[in-house]
Design an enzyme around this catalytic site. Structure first.
Site, PDB file in Angstrom:
ATOM      1  N   GLY A   1     -30.388  40.077  26.242  1.00  0.00           N
ATOM      2  CA  GLY A   1     -29.985  39.320  25.066  1.00  0.00           C
ATOM      3  C   GLY A   1     -29.250  40.110  24.012  1.00  0.00           C
ATOM      4  N   HIS A   2     -29.962  41.000  23.335  1.00  0.00           N
ATOM      5  CA  HIS A   2     -29.444  41.615  22.114  1.00  0.00           C
ATOM      6  C   HIS A   2     -28.076  42.256  22.328  1.00  0.00           C
ATOM      7  CE1 HIS A   2     -29.370  44.800  18.906  1.00  0.00           C
ATOM      8  NE2 HIS A   2     -29.659  43.734  18.194  1.00  0.00           N
ATOM      9  N   HIS A  41     -30.809  36.027  19.390  1.00  0.00           N
ATOM     10  CA  HIS A  41     -30.125  36.654  18.260  1.00  0.00           C
ATOM     11  C   HIS A  41     -28.914  35.868  17.762  1.00  0.00           C
ATOM     12  CE1 HIS A  41     -33.152  39.563  18.175  1.00  0.00           C
ATOM     13  NE2 HIS A  41     -32.965  39.858  19.453  1.00  0.00           N
ATOM     14  N   ARG A  77     -28.539  33.230   6.999  1.00  0.00           N
ATOM     15  CA  ARG A  77     -27.968  32.488   5.884  1.00  0.00           C
ATOM     16  C   ARG A  77     -28.552  31.084   5.736  1.00  0.00           C
ATOM     17  NH1 ARG A  77     -23.040  34.664   3.987  1.00  0.00           N
ATOM     18  NH2 ARG A  77     -22.953  32.858   2.644  1.00  0.00           N
ATOM     19  N   GLU A 126     -40.245  32.254  26.277  1.00  0.00           N
ATOM     20  CA  GLU A 126     -41.083  33.417  25.977  1.00  0.00           C
ATOM     21  C   GLU A 126     -42.002  33.077  24.826  1.00  0.00           C
ATOM     22  OE1 GLU A 126     -39.089  36.974  24.930  1.00  0.00           O
ATOM     23  OE2 GLU A 126     -37.961  37.019  26.791  1.00  0.00           O
ATOM     24  N   ARG A 181     -41.098  32.839  18.320  1.00  0.00           N
ATOM     25  CA  ARG A 181     -42.112  33.738  17.744  1.00  0.00           C
ATOM     26  C   ARG A 181     -42.969  32.987  16.750  1.00  0.00           C
ATOM     27  NH1 ARG A 181     -40.610  39.513  18.600  1.00  0.00           N
ATOM     28  NH2 ARG A 181     -42.419  39.945  17.311  1.00  0.00           N
ATOM     29  N   HIS A 190     -35.222  44.073  28.708  1.00  0.00           N
ATOM     30  CA  HIS A 190     -35.397  44.603  27.346  1.00  0.00           C
ATOM     31  C   HIS A 190     -34.507  45.820  27.138  1.00  0.00           C
ATOM     32  CE1 HIS A 190     -36.957  45.435  23.389  1.00  0.00           C
ATOM     33  NE2 HIS A 190     -37.488  44.230  23.440  1.00  0.00           N
ATOM     34  N   HIS A 196     -37.267  33.061  22.859  1.00  0.00           N
ATOM     35  CA  HIS A 196     -38.606  33.466  22.416  1.00  0.00           C
ATOM     36  C   HIS A 196     -38.920  32.773  21.094  1.00  0.00           C
ATOM     37  CE1 HIS A 196     -41.366  37.170  21.332  1.00  0.00           C
ATOM     38  NE2 HIS A 196     -42.015  36.019  21.279  1.00  0.00           N
ATOM     39  N   THR A 230     -40.097  43.070  20.731  1.00  0.00           N
ATOM     40  CA  THR A 230     -41.300  43.200  21.545  1.00  0.00           C
ATOM     41  C   THR A 230     -41.429  44.649  22.009  1.00  0.00           C
ATOM     42  OG1 THR A 230     -40.793  40.965  22.253  1.00  0.00           O
ATOM     43  CG2 THR A 230     -42.548  42.095  23.437  1.00  0.00           C
ATOM     44  N   ASN A 289     -30.603  35.805  27.029  1.00  0.00           N
ATOM     45  CA  ASN A 289     -31.504  35.532  25.901  1.00  0.00           C
ATOM     46  C   ASN A 289     -30.659  35.259  24.653  1.00  0.00           C
ATOM     47  OD1 ASN A 289     -33.040  36.066  23.531  1.00  0.00           O
ATOM     48  ND2 ASN A 289     -34.613  37.034  24.777  1.00  0.00           N
ATOM     49  N   ARG A 297     -38.831  33.787  13.318  1.00  0.00           N
ATOM     50  CA  ARG A 297     -37.766  34.585  12.694  1.00  0.00           C
ATOM     51  C   ARG A 297     -36.391  34.302  13.305  1.00  0.00           C
ATOM     52  NH1 ARG A 297     -39.278  40.638  14.692  1.00  0.00           N
ATOM     53  NH2 ARG A 297     -41.278  40.031  13.837  1.00  0.00           N
ATOM     54  N   HIS A 298     -36.358  33.853  14.562  1.00  0.00           N
ATOM     55  CA  HIS A 298     -35.053  33.482  15.121  1.00  0.00           C
ATOM     56  C   HIS A 298     -35.080  32.062  15.704  1.00  0.00           C
ATOM     57  CE1 HIS A 298     -36.970  35.428  18.551  1.00  0.00           C
ATOM     58  NE2 HIS A 298     -36.702  36.653  18.144  1.00  0.00           N
ATOM     59  N   GLU A 348     -42.559  40.632  34.571  1.00  0.00           N
ATOM     60  CA  GLU A 348     -41.296  41.165  34.068  1.00  0.00           C
ATOM     61  C   GLU A 348     -41.567  42.588  33.585  1.00  0.00           C
ATOM     62  OE1 GLU A 348     -38.674  38.654  31.892  1.00  0.00           O
ATOM     63  OE2 GLU A 348     -37.865  40.326  30.718  1.00  0.00           O
TER      64      GLU A 348
HETATM   65  N1  PXP Z   1     -37.423  40.124  28.311  1.00  0.00           N
HETATM   66  C1  PXP Z   1     -38.415  39.941  27.424  1.00  0.00           C
HETATM   67  C2  PXP Z   1     -39.763  39.584  27.936  1.00  0.00           C
HETATM   68  C3  PXP Z   1     -38.168  40.038  26.036  1.00  0.00           C
HETATM   69  O1  PXP Z   1     -39.169  39.857  25.157  1.00  0.00           O
HETATM   70  C4  PXP Z   1     -36.850  40.284  25.598  1.00  0.00           C
HETATM   71  C5  PXP Z   1     -36.551  40.327  24.131  1.00  0.00           C
HETATM   72  O2  PXP Z   1     -36.828  39.118  23.556  1.00  0.00           O
HETATM   73  C6  PXP Z   1     -35.849  40.453  26.561  1.00  0.00           C
HETATM   74  C7  PXP Z   1     -36.174  40.400  27.912  1.00  0.00           C
HETATM   75  C8  PXP Z   1     -34.432  40.716  26.180  1.00  0.00           C
HETATM   76  O3  PXP Z   1     -34.345  41.942  25.525  1.00  0.00           O
HETATM   77  P1  PXP Z   1     -32.987  42.335  24.802  1.00  0.00           P
HETATM   78  O4  PXP Z   1     -32.735  41.304  23.760  1.00  0.00           O
HETATM   79  O5  PXP Z   1     -33.274  43.690  24.260  1.00  0.00           O
HETATM   80  O6  PXP Z   1     -31.920  42.347  25.861  1.00  0.00           O
END
Ligand code: PXP
Length: 246
Positions: free
Chosen positions: A218-219, A12, A20, A72, A47, A196, A45, A103, A9, A51-52, A153
């Site tokens: 992702g994060h 971020h 910036r 997403e 949104r 997540h 995603h 989320t 993902n 925001r991103h 998921e």
């Molecule tokens: N899966 C879903 C459905 C999500 O909404 C997200 C966050 O956007 C992720 C996975 C990835 O989560 P993370 O960024 O915390 O790894």
């Protein structure tokens, strides 16, 4: 054992760019790097508040990716129009609140069953694989199955939070629930994904669940990339997943 895919993902990367209002770092460049490092798919995603990820990022990802895009989105008419214009490989429906940092929970499919059934039909007709992001809860899984989702998921956020807070009994109880519900969803014929909050410390018990065929992360990967670079971060995640799977 079924192969376990890694979806990276890249939201971020866009968060840092948007902080910036610059043109860098470019999420598409990150996505191409993730592909080379072994990602099996890219997740983004879009949104409602942008925001991103921005609309132009989705356009560019659709043009440049060689691996499938998992798009997403919230179940809104605006997002439906965008999804039908692009027809990504997969659409993952997630709940969205403006005030949340991320989320927070899964979709309440059981409560919105009728609305969601009508919502996913055109996406399926357009050839997208439709996934629903839900908590590891039997009634949600049954509802996702009834409305015709091909994929669920499972939300691993609570499991990861309990781990981070040192609440190990609750973490293990949540892991047991995820384990049971992955098996239950699979027995209904649903494809099972999870994600997540996953990190190097929490990924292996989830990667070891035999019914889970895709993790979306992702994060943590983007955060780790600050210190090691994106390629080593993804390679290490992939190695841990493969080790757990073996
Ligand atoms: N899966 C879903 C459905 C999500 O909404 C997200 C966050 O956007 C992720 C996975 C990835 O989560 P993370 O960024 O915390 O790894």
């Amino acid at each position: 054992m079924i192969m376990l895919r890694l979806g990276v993902n890249i939201d971020h990367v866009a968060t840092v760019r948007n902080a910036r209002g610059s043109s860098y770092p470019d999420p598409v460049r990150a996505a191409k790097m993730a592909e080379e490092a072994g990602a099996d798919g890219i997740t983004a995603h879009l949104r409602e508040d942008r925001r991103h990820i921005l609309d132009a990022d989705i356009d560019a990802l659709m043009d440049h990716l060689s691996v499938p895009l998992n798009f997403e989105m919230a179940a809104t008419d605006e997002m439906m129009a965008i999804a039908l214009r692009h027809k990504p490989h997969a659409v993952c429906l997630v709940p969205e609140k403006r005030e949340e940092k991320t989320t927070e929970g899964g979709l309440d499919v059981a409560r919105e069953e009728n609305k969601l059934a009508h919502f996913i039909a055109p996406l399926r007709d357009a050839g997208c694989r439709v996934s629903i992001f839900i908590a590891a809860d039997r009634s949600q899984i049954e509802a996702a199955n009834r409305i015709g989702a091909q994929v669920i998921e499972l939300h691993t956020g609570a499991y990861c939070d309990f781990h981070a807070e040192g609440r190990f009994e609750e973490r293990d109880a949540e892991l047991a629930r995820l384990t049971r519900m992955a098996g239950f969803a699979h027995s209904l014929g649903l494809e099972v994904h999870a994600g997540h909050g996953l990190t190097f410390d929490t990924v292996q018990p989830i990667a070891a669940l035999p019914e889970v065929v895709e993790l979306n992360i992702g994060h943590f990967l983007i955060a780790e990339a600050i210190f090691t670079g994106l390629t080593p971060a993804i390679r290490e995640m992939r190695r841990l997943m493969d080790e757990a799977r073996a």
